[in-house]
Scaffold this motif. Structure first.
Motif, PDB file in Angstrom:
ATOM      1  N   GLU A  11       0.844  -1.204   0.000  1.00  0.00           N
ATOM      2  CA  GLU A  11       0.000   0.000   0.000  1.00  0.00           C
ATOM      3  C   GLU A  11       0.874   1.247   0.000  1.00  0.00           C
ATOM      4  O   GLU A  11       0.633   2.197  -0.744  1.00  0.00           O
ATOM      5  N   THR A  12       1.912   1.240   0.808  1.00  0.00           N
ATOM      6  CA  THR A  12       2.826   2.379   0.858  1.00  0.00           C
ATOM      7  C   THR A  12       3.529   2.557  -0.481  1.00  0.00           C
ATOM      8  O   THR A  12       3.658   3.676  -0.980  1.00  0.00           O
ATOM      9  N   ALA A  14       2.459   1.710  -3.420  1.00  0.00           N
ATOM     10  CA  ALA A  14       1.504   2.238  -4.392  1.00  0.00           C
ATOM     11  C   ALA A  14       1.325   3.746  -4.219  1.00  0.00           C
ATOM     12  O   ALA A  14       1.267   4.493  -5.212  1.00  0.00           O
ATOM     13  N   ARG A  15       1.248   4.202  -2.971  1.00  0.00           N
ATOM     14  CA  ARG A  15       1.092   5.648  -2.744  1.00  0.00           C
ATOM     15  C   ARG A  15       2.334   6.409  -3.185  1.00  0.00           C
ATOM     16  O   ARG A  15       2.236   7.494  -3.773  1.00  0.00           O
ATOM     17  N   ALA A  18       2.387   6.628  -6.940  1.00  0.00           N
ATOM     18  CA  ALA A  18       1.400   7.606  -7.410  1.00  0.00           C
ATOM     19  C   ALA A  18       1.914   9.035  -7.270  1.00  0.00           C
ATOM     20  O   ALA A  18       1.552   9.911  -8.056  1.00  0.00           O
ATOM     21  N   GLN A  19       2.777   9.270  -6.283  1.00  0.00           N
ATOM     22  CA  GLN A  19       3.330  10.609  -6.067  1.00  0.00           C
ATOM     23  C   GLN A  19       4.638  10.833  -6.840  1.00  0.00           C
ATOM     24  O   GLN A  19       5.223  11.906  -6.758  1.00  0.00           O
TER      25      GLN A  19
END
Length: 92
Positions: A11-12, A14-15, A18-19
């Protein structure tokens, strides 16, 4: 537990993707470490609580525990400065 840890990493990741984050430097430390001002305020409060109730063993133990953490203060500041320098350096 392993699945939970793996999910947290995914999850981290992926974030961060995305950034547009390409590199990460992580510092691991103690949750007990505090900035100097915060430590000193907590120490004063613990000293006052211990002085106000000299027979309260919990207050005495809390004060002793806090006093044992004093060595973390300079380390906290040094690591914070290192993180700042690395961040600025990587942005160049």
């Amino acid at each position: 537990r392993l699945i939970r840890v793996m999910c947290e990493f995914e999850e981290t990741g992926a974030r961060l993707d995305a950034q547009g984050v390409e590199r990460v430097v992580m510092f691991f430390g103690s949750a007990r470490a505090k900035p100097k001002a915060e430590y000193e305020a907590a120490l004063r409060a613990a000293q006052a609580a211990s002085a106000a109730a000299p027979d309260d063993s919990r207050a005495a133990v809390a004060l002793q525990r806090l006093q044992k953490q004093a060595f973390l203060i300079p380390i906290f500041d040094v690591v914070r400065e290192l993180a700042k320098r690395l961040t600025l350096w990587s942005a160049e």
